[in-house]
Scaffold this motif. Structure first.
Motif, PDB file in Angstrom:
ATOM      1  N   THR A 289      77.212  25.673  46.742  1.00  0.00           N
ATOM      2  CA  THR A 289      76.196  24.651  47.003  1.00  0.00           C
ATOM      3  C   THR A 289      75.237  25.106  48.100  1.00  0.00           C
ATOM      4  O   THR A 289      74.019  24.950  47.968  1.00  0.00           O
ATOM      5  CB  THR A 289      76.867  23.316  47.395  1.00  0.00           C
ATOM      6  OG1 THR A 289      77.714  22.902  46.320  1.00  0.00           O
ATOM      7  CG2 THR A 289      75.835  22.241  47.670  1.00  0.00           C
TER       8      THR A 289
ATOM      9  N   SER B  16      69.889  19.895  40.001  1.00  0.00           N
ATOM     10  CA  SER B  16      69.325  20.043  38.650  1.00  0.00           C
ATOM     11  C   SER B  16      67.836  19.731  38.626  1.00  0.00           C
ATOM     12  O   SER B  16      67.050  20.463  38.015  1.00  0.00           O
ATOM     13  CB  SER B  16      70.067  19.146  37.649  1.00  0.00           C
ATOM     14  OG  SER B  16      71.414  19.518  37.555  1.00  0.00           O
TER      15      SER B  16
ATOM     16  N   THR C 188      82.346  19.377  36.026  1.00  0.00           N
ATOM     17  CA  THR C 188      82.423  17.913  35.959  1.00  0.00           C
ATOM     18  C   THR C 188      83.330  17.488  34.804  1.00  0.00           C
ATOM     19  O   THR C 188      84.152  16.573  34.956  1.00  0.00           O
ATOM     20  CB  THR C 188      81.019  17.304  35.800  1.00  0.00           C
ATOM     21  OG1 THR C 188      80.244  17.654  36.953  1.00  0.00           O
ATOM     22  CG2 THR C 188      81.080  15.793  35.666  1.00  0.00           C
TER      23      THR C 188
ATOM     24  N   GLU D 290      77.795  23.252  36.348  1.00  0.00           N
ATOM     25  CA  GLU D 290      78.004  21.915  36.909  1.00  0.00           C
ATOM     26  C   GLU D 290      78.591  20.964  35.860  1.00  0.00           C
ATOM     27  O   GLU D 290      79.509  20.202  36.140  1.00  0.00           O
ATOM     28  CB  GLU D 290      76.703  21.352  37.484  1.00  0.00           C
ATOM     29  CG  GLU D 290      76.100  22.184  38.610  1.00  0.00           C
ATOM     30  CD  GLU D 290      77.037  22.427  39.781  1.00  0.00           C
ATOM     31  OE1 GLU D 290      77.918  21.601  40.062  1.00  0.00           O
ATOM     32  OE2 GLU D 290      76.891  23.478  40.432  1.00  0.00           O
TER      33      GLU D 290
ATOM     34  N   ILE E 185      73.194  24.825  35.891  1.00  0.00           N
ATOM     35  CA  ILE E 185      73.424  23.456  35.411  1.00  0.00           C
ATOM     36  C   ILE E 185      74.621  23.405  34.466  1.00  0.00           C
ATOM     37  O   ILE E 185      75.427  22.464  34.519  1.00  0.00           O
ATOM     38  CB  ILE E 185      72.143  22.891  34.766  1.00  0.00           C
ATOM     39  CG1 ILE E 185      71.054  22.723  35.837  1.00  0.00           C
ATOM     40  CG2 ILE E 185      72.421  21.561  34.069  1.00  0.00           C
ATOM     41  CD1 ILE E 185      69.666  22.433  35.290  1.00  0.00           C
TER      42      ILE E 185
ATOM     43  N   ASP F 130      74.694  14.974  43.937  1.00  0.00           N
ATOM     44  CA  ASP F 130      74.565  16.422  44.148  1.00  0.00           C
ATOM     45  C   ASP F 130      74.000  17.099  42.907  1.00  0.00           C
ATOM     46  O   ASP F 130      73.072  17.912  42.992  1.00  0.00           O
ATOM     47  CB  ASP F 130      75.928  17.042  44.480  1.00  0.00           C
ATOM     48  CG  ASP F 130      76.534  16.484  45.743  1.00  0.00           C
ATOM     49  OD1 ASP F 130      75.796  15.886  46.547  1.00  0.00           O
ATOM     50  OD2 ASP F 130      77.758  16.631  45.922  1.00  0.00           O
ATOM     51  N   LYS F 131      74.562  16.761  41.758  1.00  0.00           N
ATOM     52  CA  LYS F 131      74.132  17.395  40.501  1.00  0.00           C
ATOM     53  C   LYS F 131      72.690  17.015  40.169  1.00  0.00           C
ATOM     54  O   LYS F 131      71.913  17.854  39.713  1.00  0.00           O
ATOM     55  CB  LYS F 131      75.041  16.989  39.347  1.00  0.00           C
ATOM     56  CG  LYS F 131      76.510  17.108  39.615  1.00  0.00           C
ATOM     57  CD  LYS F 131      77.200  18.300  39.248  1.00  0.00           C
ATOM     58  CE  LYS F 131      78.671  18.338  39.479  1.00  0.00           C
ATOM     59  NZ  LYS F 131      79.113  18.606  40.790  1.00  0.00           N
TER      60      LYS F 131
END
Length: 193
Positions: free
Chosen positions: A137, A86, A114, A110, A107, A81-82
């Motif tokens: 999302t 990104s 994380t 994220e 970013i 996903d990231k």
């Protein structure tokens, strides 16, 4: 390797393909839509991005439904996903369709969430995706698709829907990030002791 993990890996492998079609000018031709020029390469990249983004929920659904949840899947799914989001954001900055600071805000959030999840995992906690995180999302994906398509079809009526969705995505990114940290402050407090 099970089916959900294969789907997740496919999403990861689609990321560089999306970037190639967005950033390299292939001579497939171009179309002019309401005064905006869009190349066929960009249309291909957008289609691949939509396919990749749509697999996000599919792999998790199959894993839960068929009881195929694995540690590898728990690691790969958020990574995919990231990487997808990104890569798309960075490509859009390169194409001058998105301000760099917006990509950095999204970013950075994220990375922060994380990191929070990694700290929680080290302490034996699991931080699940929240409804705000899922909404974030969705807004990011819609904004990215609209930017890839030069605001099509809204450019016909000169309505800046892509920019509105970018602002909504930024707002949801910040709100959901703050929400994760507030709801999981005990993880940070435990780590400080």
């Amino acid at each position: 390797m099970n089916l959900p993990n294969k789907i997740t890996l496919a999403r990861i492998f689609l990321v560089p393909i999306i970037m190639v079609f967005l950033l390299i000018r292939f001579d497939f031709g171009e179309i002019k839509i309401a005064g905006e020029v869009t190349t066929y390469s960009e249309l291909i990249a957008t289609f691949i991005f939509i396919v990749a983004a749509s697999t996000d929920g599919l792999d998790g659904y199959i894993a839960r439904k068929r009881k195929l949840v694995t540690n590898l899947g728990k690691f790969l799914d958020p990574l995919a996903d990231k990487l997808l989001i990104s890569a798309a954001l960075i490509s859009l900055v390169e194409m001058q369709r998105l301000d760099a600071w917006i990509a950095i805000v999204i970013i950075s959030r994220e990375f922060a969430v994380t990191g929070l999840r990694m700290v929680a995992a080290a302490e034996g906690f699991v931080i699940s995706a929240s409804k705000l995180g899922k909404l974030k999302t969705v807004t990011q994906i819609i904004a990215i698709v609209l930017l890839m398509l030069n605001n099509f079809p809204f450019n016909y009526i000169h309505f800046p829907f892509a920019q509105i969705m970018v602002w909504i995505a930024v707002l949801m990114t910040i709100i959901s990030g703050v929400d994760y940290f507030i709801k999981n402050k005990q993880v940070i407090e435990i780590k400080q002791n």
